[in-house]
Design an enzyme around this catalytic site. Structure first.
Site, PDB file in Angstrom:
ATOM      1  CE  LYS A 269      35.897  27.489  31.016  1.00 56.13           C
ATOM      2  NZ  LYS A 269      36.081  28.863  31.542  1.00 56.13           N
TER       3      LYS A 269
ATOM      4  N   GLY B  63      28.938  26.906  28.411  1.00 55.88           N
ATOM      5  CA  GLY B  63      28.861  28.242  27.852  1.00 55.88           C
ATOM      6  C   GLY B  63      28.993  28.183  26.343  1.00 55.88           C
TER       7      GLY B  63
ATOM      8  N   GLY C 150      27.722  22.440  33.595  1.00 56.90           N
ATOM      9  CA  GLY C 150      27.242  23.637  32.904  1.00 56.90           C
ATOM     10  C   GLY C 150      28.037  23.859  31.642  1.00 56.90           C
TER      11      GLY C 150
ATOM     12  CG  ASP D 201      32.726  38.506  31.446  1.00 59.49           C
ATOM     13  OD1 ASP D 201      31.880  39.430  31.392  1.00 59.49           O
ATOM     14  OD2 ASP D 201      32.506  37.360  31.028  1.00 59.49           O
TER      15      ASP D 201
ATOM     16  CB  VAL E 162      32.327  23.228  33.847  1.00 63.42           C
ATOM     17  CG1 VAL E 162      32.983  22.790  35.152  1.00 63.42           C
ATOM     18  CG2 VAL E 162      32.944  24.538  33.365  1.00 63.42           C
TER      19      VAL E 162
END
Length: 540
Positions: A43, A23, A21, A141, A28
């Site tokens: 990461k 962002g 995935g 968050d 990652v």
């Protein structure tokens, strides 16, 4: 710096296999750890974040935050290195455990969780937050996208913007977080607190049960206005014990001082049911982590007259678990209004209902009076009604000879008693003597049970009486504290719950329409009395 590809080996140890995935600033990867022969998650920063010092510092802070934690509900960090790639550039690398599961936000795209599953997931999140706050870290968050559902529970992810509770993000002049789950103090630039994470947890609880965020809108501004100026939407209470709705409202209090600690939330959310099953969109902007200018906490003129203003107090220190005056498992509830009371019935239906009840009562009385009174008379008297004498403490006492249970509660009468149980409306003043008024409702329920299942199912009636006993206990406790604050709020909540129970029984055919109308009307009168005066502040 060239982007890594499958097969790239980092630090002569971690071989990248496939991306999991990405962002806005990081990606990652799944990787094979050759030293320990295991799969891990790696990461890496990408794009401008990899070249910018602030991006590298953010990943380093995440590694430090995770390294300070050791909790089964928080992602475990394995390694943090500064890797020099083939171009000679240094890249920070965070290595963590590889999680097999489904992101909660992806799961909620398919619909809400079952109530018990949502409660369990949020209880585990609260436990994780408790550990996070104990080591002085604020996540900042918390949202469904940072929660992983796994076969053995949930894991809290992504501490990329976490900070020490001694830090402040107010000095930067920017707001960082995900608007759908951000607390008012964050949105207005006053900085994040441990209580800010608890607010986000309340948002996730609502989201998990309903399938949507508590405050929604077409724009981020619409969402922010909801957090700052609107009351939280009521949590559906079907299938949930009343304390869950209470702790939810506390979590979403505008004032961070009125929110419970994460440890308190974990204690209230009972661990019942199984973990959510793992099954596999363009999402609203407000559901994404953002960096924004702080918002003005002043409500728009159109909202100022009808909506609760945002909390405008100063920053507060990290909160601890509040002391509960009555020794319960969670603190007093905030005093802003809760969910709407049970539905009101039209006065014409109320009048017709009263006439039907009077006719049924008269017909039942006539049947019982036929035949030999000696054969039908028993030693038990009808349950104490509203006309019974009252003690100085405010509770109704049974007339001479009436049957009571070993605990002092009235024992419901049966059709073989000296007369039918009364179904007359309570005549006590709910303001002056709320306990006596509730005893009158109990007597009504006894009378309805005595008339048979076509009027009220006996099991449903017993359940209503049990709920009524719980309500009476709350009233007694509230009277000891002046019928104020969280104790009064608890009484109002239980009154609403009892009204909803009556409506549910009516919908299932366990209570006929006339009976439900009568009981709902009495509970509405009681609720109105609480709203107008909070009952008698004494114990009379």
């Amino acid at each position: 710096m060239d982007a890594p590809t499958p097969g790239t080996v980092i630090a002569e140890r971690y071989r990248l296999t496939r991306p999991l995935g990405a962002g806005s600033s990081a990606v990652v990867w799944e990787a094979q750890d050759s030293s320990l022969d295991r799969l891990v998650a790696v990461k890496l920063l990408h794009g401008g974040a990899a070249a910018h010092p602030a991006g590298r510092e953010q990943l380093r802070r995440e590694a430090l935050a995770l390294a300070r934690l050791s909790h089964p509900r928080v992602t475990t960090v394995f390694d943090y290195i500064e890797w020099q790639d083939g171009d000679g550039d240094f890249q920070p690398v965070l290595v963590t455990e590889l999680l097999a599961g489904l992101n909660l936000e992806d799961r909620l795209e398919q619909g809400p969780l079952l109530e018990n599953d949502a409660r369990l997931a949020c209880a585990q999140l609260a436990s994780a937050l408790e550990a996070v706050h104990q080591v002085g870290i604020i996540h900042r968050d918390l949202k469904p996208g940072n929660v992983m559902l796994m076969s053995d529970g949930v894991k809290l992810l992504d501490f990329g913007i976490a900070q020490a509770s001694s830090d402040t993000d107010a000095r930067t002049g920017l707001v960082i977080g995900t608007p759908s789950c951000m607390a008012p103090e964050q949105l207005t630039g006053r900085g994040a607190l441990p209580a800010s994470d608890v607010y986000a947890l309340g948002c996730i609880l609502y989201w998990s049960i309903t399938g949507r965020a508590p405050f929604e809108g077409e724009t981020v501004d619409d969402v922010v206005k909801g957090h700052l100026h609107r009351l939280p939407p009521p949590l559906p209470t079907a299938g949930l014990p009343p304390q869950i709705a209470g702790i939810y409202r506390q979590c979403l209090a505008k004032d961070p001082m009125e929110r419970p600690a994460a440890a308190t939330v974990a204690a209230v959310l009972e661990l019942r049911g199984a973990p959510a099953e793992i099954p596999g969109a363009v999402r609203p902007t407000a559901n994404r982590t953002m960096v924004m200018q702080p918002y003005d906490a002043s409500p728009p003129s159109s909202l100022a007259a009808q909506q609760q203003p945002a909390y405008m107090g100063p920053r507060v220190p990290q909160q601890s678990v509040p002391d509960d005056d009555d020794g319960g498992s969670y603190p007093a509830q905030p005093t802003f209004p809760g969910p709407p009371p049970p539905r009101r019935y039209n006065w014409i239906w109320m009048l017709l209902g009263a006439l039907v009840i009077a006719f049924i009562a008269a017909a039942t009385t006539a049947l019982f009076m036929k035949g030999s009174q000696a054969e039908k008379q028993t030693k038990s008297a009808p349950p104490p009604g509203i006309t019974a004498k009252t003690t100085p403490s405010g509770s109704a006492t049974a007339p001479s000879g009436s049957a009571t249970s070993s605990s002092g509660s009235p024992t419901p009468s049966t059709p073989s008693s000296s007369g039918p149980a009364s179904t007359a409306s309570p005549t006590a003043d709910p303001n002056a003597n709320p306990l006596a008024y509730l005893e009158g409702i109990r007597s009504q329920i006894d009378g309805f049970i005595a008339q048979g299942a076509t009027v009220m199912d006996p099991n449903a009636g017993r359940d209503l009486q049990n709920s009524l006993t719980d309500l009476e206990s709350s009233v007694q406790k509230a009277q000891q504290h002046g019928m104020k604050g969280g104790y009064l709020r608890d009484v109002q909540d239980k009154t609403d719950q009892l009204g909803s129970q009556v409506n549910d029984d009516q919908g299932q055919g366990l209570v006929n329409d006339t009976t439900a109308s009568a009981l709902s009307g009495e509970l509405q009168n009681f609720s109105d009395a609480l709203s107008n005066g909070g009952g008698d502040n004494g114990n009379n």
